[in-house]
Design an enzyme around this catalytic site. Sequence first.
Site, PDB file in Angstrom:
ATOM      1  N   ARG A 103       0.891  -1.151  -0.119  1.00 22.00           N
ATOM      2  CA  ARG A 103       0.077  -0.028  -0.021  1.00 22.00           C
ATOM      3  C   ARG A 103       0.962   1.017   0.075  1.00 22.00           C
ATOM      4  O   ARG A 103       1.871   1.230   0.567  1.00 22.00           O
ATOM      5  CB  ARG A 103      -0.707  -0.002   1.489  1.00 22.00           C
ATOM      6  CG  ARG A 103      -1.818  -1.053   1.399  1.00 22.00           C
ATOM      7  CD  ARG A 103      -3.207  -0.750   0.757  1.00 22.00           C
ATOM      8  NE  ARG A 103      -3.845   0.392   0.802  1.00 22.00           N
ATOM      9  CZ  ARG A 103      -4.780   0.947   0.079  1.00 22.00           C
ATOM     10  NH1 ARG A 103      -4.982   0.447  -1.038  1.00 22.00           N
ATOM     11  NH2 ARG A 103      -5.208   2.073   0.410  1.00 22.00           N
ATOM     12  N   HIS A 121      13.023  -3.021   1.172  1.00 22.29           N
ATOM     13  CA  HIS A 121      12.810  -2.884  -0.792  1.00 22.29           C
ATOM     14  C   HIS A 121      13.728  -3.468  -1.382  1.00 22.29           C
ATOM     15  O   HIS A 121      15.040  -3.576  -1.079  1.00 22.29           O
ATOM     16  CB  HIS A 121      12.824  -1.319  -0.904  1.00 22.29           C
ATOM     17  CG  HIS A 121      12.316  -1.008  -2.524  1.00 22.29           C
ATOM     18  ND1 HIS A 121      10.980  -1.310  -2.812  1.00 22.29           N
ATOM     19  CD2 HIS A 121      13.032  -0.806  -3.517  1.00 22.29           C
ATOM     20  CE1 HIS A 121      10.877  -0.939  -4.000  1.00 22.29           C
ATOM     21  NE2 HIS A 121      12.229  -0.804  -4.594  1.00 22.29           N
ATOM     22  N   THR A 153       9.043   7.538   5.230  1.00 23.54           N
ATOM     23  CA  THR A 153       8.720   8.914   5.166  1.00 23.54           C
ATOM     24  C   THR A 153       7.747   8.953   4.139  1.00 23.54           C
ATOM     25  O   THR A 153       7.335   8.153   3.312  1.00 23.54           O
ATOM     26  CB  THR A 153       9.900   9.721   4.506  1.00 23.54           C
ATOM     27  OG1 THR A 153      10.374   9.554   3.330  1.00 23.54           O
ATOM     28  CG2 THR A 153      11.276   9.616   5.790  1.00 23.54           C
ATOM     29  N   ASP A 157       9.217   4.617  -0.983  1.00 28.50           N
ATOM     30  CA  ASP A 157      10.819   4.065  -1.180  1.00 28.50           C
ATOM     31  C   ASP A 157      11.939   5.213  -1.024  1.00 28.50           C
ATOM     32  O   ASP A 157      13.108   4.773  -1.423  1.00 28.50           O
ATOM     33  CB  ASP A 157      10.995   3.257  -2.062  1.00 28.50           C
ATOM     34  CG  ASP A 157       9.916   2.015  -2.115  1.00 28.50           C
ATOM     35  OD1 ASP A 157       9.295   1.752  -1.276  1.00 28.50           O
ATOM     36  OD2 ASP A 157       9.335   1.944  -3.421  1.00 28.50           O
ATOM     37  N   THR A 184      16.832 -13.996   0.415  1.00 29.06           N
ATOM     38  CA  THR A 184      17.620 -14.519   1.645  1.00 29.06           C
ATOM     39  C   THR A 184      18.405 -13.620   2.250  1.00 29.06           C
ATOM     40  O   THR A 184      18.384 -13.624   3.570  1.00 29.06           O
ATOM     41  CB  THR A 184      18.523 -15.580   0.950  1.00 29.06           C
ATOM     42  OG1 THR A 184      17.631 -16.561   0.280  1.00 29.06           O
ATOM     43  CG2 THR A 184      19.375 -16.258   1.898  1.00 29.06           C
ATOM     44  N   GLN A 185      18.749 -12.514   1.509  1.00 26.90           N
ATOM     45  CA  GLN A 185      19.423 -11.464   2.324  1.00 26.90           C
ATOM     46  C   GLN A 185      18.712 -10.595   3.143  1.00 26.90           C
ATOM     47  O   GLN A 185      18.932  -9.793   4.072  1.00 26.90           O
ATOM     48  CB  GLN A 185      20.510 -10.542   1.205  1.00 26.90           C
ATOM     49  CG  GLN A 185      21.557 -11.336   0.466  1.00 26.90           C
ATOM     50  CD  GLN A 185      22.363 -12.071   1.575  1.00 26.90           C
ATOM     51  OE1 GLN A 185      23.173 -11.345   2.359  1.00 26.90           O
ATOM     52  NE2 GLN A 185      22.634 -13.483   1.591  1.00 26.90           N
TER      53      GLN A 185
END
Length: 222
Positions: A103, A121, A153, A157, A184-185
Amino acid sequence: MSPSQNSHVNRAPLRVVVLISGSGSNLQALIDGQQQGLLDIDIVAVLSNKADAYGLIRAETAGIATRVLNHRDFADRDSYDQALITCIDEFEPQLLVLAGFMRILTPTFTQHYLGRTLNIHPSLLPKYPGLHTHQRALEAGDSEHGASVHFVTAELDGGPVILQARVPVESGDTEDSLAARVLTQEHIIYAQVVQWFAEGRLRLNGDRAELDGAPLSTTGAS
């Protein structure tokens, strides 16, 4: 990863609410860290805008309260976010974690939780905000890709980056294979950042993220 020597001294676990829209694999990583004593947190609720989000099952299995607030039941984004704020605040969280919450949040929402909302992200921000990041990285011929944890914020992104993980793009990579290695990271760096916040080491100061009082670089760390 293990908590610092002083992380358990005179500090109750950090109250965390997690927002999801899908499978909740990053949520599961945080649940695992909490259950294993690696994270000084108490996930008090998991909220979703989709009733069929598998992450809700993950939360229920772990004995965590769940709530569903379907955005389609509201006339507009503002009214939805106001209801979401009301729902979240019932749990009195100290930290809000977005884990695949699909969203776009209103400025009213982001301001209400400013400095205590994290997002992950799947790109090396500021590259590729928005969707389809893995495909965009492949189409651009990038040699590396990755994920970024950042403060939330009002800019999509666009909040200050805290920590990044870099993943080489391999010959023959598909969108799915690259996404799997990045994910995985994600599980590793998101847990690390949440723990920093729980320890009181991480904060948002104006338009920059600070760890132990020192500004983090705009690209975080790898």
